[in-house]
Design an enzyme around this catalytic site. Structure first.
Site, PDB file in Angstrom:
ATOM      1  N   GLU A 203       0.810  -1.217   0.000  1.00 32.12           N
ATOM      2  CA  GLU A 203       0.000   0.000   0.000  1.00 32.12           C
ATOM      3  C   GLU A 203       0.843   1.267   0.000  1.00 32.12           C
ATOM      4  OE1 GLU A 203      -0.584  -2.627   1.908  1.00 32.12           O
ATOM      5  OE2 GLU A 203      -2.663  -3.244   1.613  1.00 32.12           O
TER       6      GLU A 203
ATOM      7  N   LYS B 130     -17.616  -1.607   5.455  1.00 32.15           N
ATOM      8  CA  LYS B 130     -18.049  -2.531   4.400  1.00 32.15           C
ATOM      9  C   LYS B 130     -19.566  -2.541   4.226  1.00 32.15           C
ATOM     10  CE  LYS B 130     -16.987  -7.128   2.649  1.00 32.15           C
ATOM     11  NZ  LYS B 130     -16.282  -8.394   2.891  1.00 32.15           N
TER      12      LYS B 130
ATOM     13  N   MET C 271      24.225   9.312   2.654  1.00 29.59           N
ATOM     14  CA  MET C 271      24.018  10.534   3.441  1.00 29.59           C
ATOM     15  C   MET C 271      24.166  10.245   4.930  1.00 29.59           C
ATOM     16  SD  MET C 271      23.649  13.694   2.919  1.00 29.59           S
ATOM     17  CE  MET C 271      22.719  14.385   1.560  1.00 29.59           C
TER      18      MET C 271
ATOM     19  N   PHE D 299     -11.386  -8.446  13.037  1.00 31.45           N
ATOM     20  CA  PHE D 299     -10.270  -8.808  12.172  1.00 31.45           C
ATOM     21  C   PHE D 299      -9.965  -7.662  11.208  1.00 31.45           C
ATOM     22  CE2 PHE D 299      -8.763 -10.745   8.140  1.00 31.45           C
ATOM     23  CZ  PHE D 299      -7.507 -11.114   8.604  1.00 31.45           C
TER      24      PHE D 299
END
Lengths: 596, 190
Positions: free
Chosen positions: A59, A171, A490, A121
């Protein structure tokens, strides 16, 4: 889903509303990853052809891809994720978009309303977790609110100072049926009304102040890019009219062309000597769409001590946040610059020509220091040389550059000349290693014919390497150009400067074979180890119509200069020819080192 | 302007705060929607601002508006940031600095009142003393039996503070304060 947008209101499910609202807001591509709590939306996506869904591998990748898409097009980026881990993985790109003002709409699934609060869940308090890393967010509790919230989300993300928003949709709301109303032609929000038109009196005062300057400078930022192409055009016109030297932040590169006569290069910690010296010694500073970030200002009590400062910004909270300004102007950059240019012409304002010529002569003496110089090497590819060759071989093409975060990012900013806005995608505010690869995917989806290159570091690129798989799946021939020095460069540079050269965990001892890695993913791997083979290898990379991982083996211990060391002012830079081992070791004071 | 400290080997520029803190009372008009209070509180904690008192209730039901009164302290520079950061929150309609508004109208500050409920336990002389003092402070007795009182006191924060301090040795067992409610003086609204 064959519905015409002219019909004012109609019945549909929440999932269908999401898809319909995306269409109504002109969205053609979204980035996402399915999961239990967003399956109804994925089902609605499956049954239509107007919106293309780009399946990523994580994601975070969806978020950065949407950011790259947004930054390179000026349109909002859209990501779709499931509840729980899907949403928590979106946190990094959301914060990244917040700090770099990128319009990003994140739609997340949530467990059904009846299960919220039961530790179900894949349940997470998404609006709670994302509240501080979004411009605004919503948990949709009723199907009746969904169309309004979706439209509001696009309005908030794209208006004023752009930023990320989250719409969290349980949902059961996705399944339930309600009435969809299309977006209003002109969105009017009841409380969020950003000011875009600036006070004309202040704009007049700004041109008076600029015309009175003997040593003016323009310091522009990402706000110019966000304001749209017209803002960049007006910026160029204003510079042309006034011959004012111009520098830019990392985020603002490209608004004014790097080949332009008035260009001083980037400013700040790894900016050019001439840009930082000019900032330090100017008498009038015109800050346009930038926010006086700590990487820009250096030591605050010694920041441009003798100047009157004008600050154009759309966000009132940016004014006087760290640096006190004399003339704040709240408004959209394009609107303000349009008025400035108009008034300047109408009133035939003139700069003090002799003072300005003197100022330019002074700047030329700073420029003569050649602060970006590096010692060329016939045997080892210097990272700066690699960027220069990459620029030379791609500048006549339709090229977009993204980066990861670190030395390679600064070298790209220093050595790759950007001529246009929206061509440079980098994580400036948050400094997210792993941004560049998925961002390149997003840019390539938006511009399928363009050459999209992620200038990467070997450490950063491994953070989101899996998205090369998404690029292969979606025929996005992105080029991952890795400046491979086998270090977190860096981090190592700071350890050399500040921590007695104790290189604690900044060396990656088990680097993968990037060529084989590219092949394993179904892409093409190319390696260059000698300066002599670089040009041919880059040409080969450009010619390949597939995702490429280019393993460019560069000098392992090269460091990024010039640099303003910690606690120093703009006129106290460490230049590359002065950066001997001893100078690096002594760049911070005795007392400072005692604390190491 | 803050002065830079000697860098303790840091990638950041660390400065020392030199300005004096001031106290301000802010009125924040917000949409009464879920999470709006969390946004305001999160802003204060996330950016390291102080909250001395916070009072929230819906004030205009039909318009769905709540009024948050927040007493904060900080340097003038930080206070300006607090106001513009608050105004940036999407469901925030208005932010009014009541302290500054009152001073601009020639007053010392806005009208600020607080209510407290205070439970005092005691018998005999100590109990009578609590009642006498409550009377002097114009505190009302809300509940009582032979071994306790519950007083209600309203007034300035300093008065409530003082009353609580006096009750402490007289058997104070529990107290609850509403936080500050504030308005500017004069006929104009905010």
């Amino acid at each position: 889903m064959d519905t015409s947008p002219t019909q004012p209101a109609e019945q549909m499910t929440g999932a269908e509303m999401v898809v319909r609202a995306l269409k109504d807001h002109g969205v053609t591509d979204i980035f996402g990853y399915p999961g239990g709590a967003v399956l109804p939306i994925y089902d609605a996506l499956f049954q239509q052809d107007d919106i293309r869904h780009i399946l990523v591998r994580h994601e975070q990748g969806a978020g950065h891809a949407a950011e790259g898409y947004a930054r390179s097009t000026g349109k909002p980026g859209v990501m779709l994720v499931t509840s729980g881990p899907g949403a928590t993985n979106a946190v990094t790109p959301l914060q990244d978009a917040l700090m770099d003002s990128i319009p990003l709409v994140c739609i997340s699934g949530q467990v059904p309303t009846t299960l919220i609060g039961t530790d179900a869940f894949q349940e997470a308090d998404t609006v709670g977790i994302t509240r501080p890393c979004t411009k605004h967010n919503w948990l949709v509790k009723s199907i009746n609110d969904l169309p309004r919230i979706l439209h509001e989300a696009f309005y908030v993300a794209t208006s004023g100072r752009p930023g990320p928003v989250v719409v969290d949709i349980p949902k059961d709301i996705q399944f339930s049926t309600g009435t969809y109303t299309p977006p209003a032609p002109v969105e009017q929000h009841k409380s969020y009304q950003p000011k875009v038109s600036a006070d004309i009196g202040r704009i007049q005062a700004a041109i008076e102040l600029l015309a009175s300057a003997k040593r003016p400078i323009i310091y522009s930022g990402g706000g110019v890019v966000n304001s749209g192409p017209e803002a960049s055009r007006l910026l160029r016109e204003l510079v042309e009219l006034t011959r004012t030297p111009i520098t830019s932040t990392l985020m603002g590169l490209g608004s004014y062309p790097a080949s332009g006569k008035a260009w001083l290069g980037m400013l700040g910690m790894h900016g050019t000597y001439e840009a930082n010296m000019a900032m330090h010694q100017c008498d009038v500073m015109l800050c346009i769409g930038a926010r006086f970030d700590d990487r820009i200002t250096g030591r605050l009590d010694a920041f441009s001590p003798g100047s009157k400062k004008i600050h154009i910004d759309i966000d009132p909270s940016s004014i006087n946040k760290t640096v006190h300004v004399d003339l704040p102007i709240i408004g959209d950059v394009a609107q303000v610059l349009g008025e400035m240019v108009r008034l300047w012409r109408e009133q035939t304002k003139q700069m003090d020509r002799s003072a300005l010529s003197e100022w330019w002569r002074t700047i030329e003496t700073w420029r003569a220091r050649d602060c970006l110089a590096y010692r060329p090497n016939d045997n080892v590819i210097m990272p700066q040389y690699a960027i220069q060759r990459l620029h030379a071989l791609t500048k006549d093409r339709d090229t977009y550059i993204t980066t990861e975060v670190g030395q390679h990012q600064m070298w790209a900013a220093q050595f790759f000349g950007f001529e246009q806005p929206n061509r440079w995608m980098t994580s400036g505010g948050l400094g997210t290693m792993g941004y560049g690869l998925p961002a390149a995917l997003g840019v390539q989806i938006a511009h399928p014919e363009a050459l999209v290159i992620d200038i990467a570091g070997d450490a950063s690129v491994l953070m989101t390497m899996q998205e090369i798989s998404a690029a292969v799946q979606h025929n996005a021939p992105i080029k991952i150009f890795i400046l491979n020095n086998q270090y977190m460069g860096m981090v190592r540079q700071w350890q050399q400067l500040l921590h007695g050269n104790r290189l604690s965990h900044s060396y990656c001892e088990a680097m993968p074979d990037f060529v084989k890695l590219a092949e394993a993913y179904g892409g093409v791997g190319i390696r260059a180890e000698k300066p002599g083979e670089l040009d041919d290898a880059i040409a080969e990379m450009i010619a390949v119509d597939k995702p490429v991982i280019f393993d460019c083996r560069v000098a392992n211990l090269a460091n990024c200069f010039p640099m303003i060391p910690s606690g120093k002012a703009h006129n106290d830079m460490l230049l590359p020819d002065e950066a001997t081992d001893e100078a690096v070791a002594n760049a911070i004071g005795e007392k400072g080192r005692a604390l190491v | 302007m803050n002065t830079a400290l000697q860098p303790p080997a840091s990638a950041y520029f660390i400065t020392e705060e030199k300005e004096q803190n001031e106290r301000r009372t802010l009125a924040v008009l917000v949409d009464n929607e879920p999470g709006v209070l969390a946004r305001v509180i999160g802003l204060f904690s996330g950016r390291g601002y102080n909250i001395e008192s916070l009072t929230v209730t819906e004030t205009e039901h039909e318009k769905h508006l709540s009024r948050i009164t927040v007493v904060t302290s900080g340097t003038p520079h930080v206070l300006e940031q607090i106001k513009s950061q608050l105004a940036r929150i999407v469901p925030v309609h208005r932010v009014v600095d009541l302290t500054t508004a009152a001073r601009e109208r020639g007053h010392d500050g806005p009208i600020e009142r607080e209510l407290a409920l205070i439970k005092v336990q005691g018998i005999g002389e100590q109990r009578l003393e609590a009642l006498r003092l409550a009377d002097a402070f114009k505190a009302e007795v809300i509940d009582a039996n032979t071994e306790h009182f519950v007083f209600q006191i309203t007034g300035r924060v300093s008065k409530v503070d003082q009353f609580i301090a006096i009750m402490a040795p007289l058997g104070l067992v529990e107290l609850c304060r509403t936080g500050v409610a504030a308005l500017t003086r004069g006929k104009e609204g905010m």
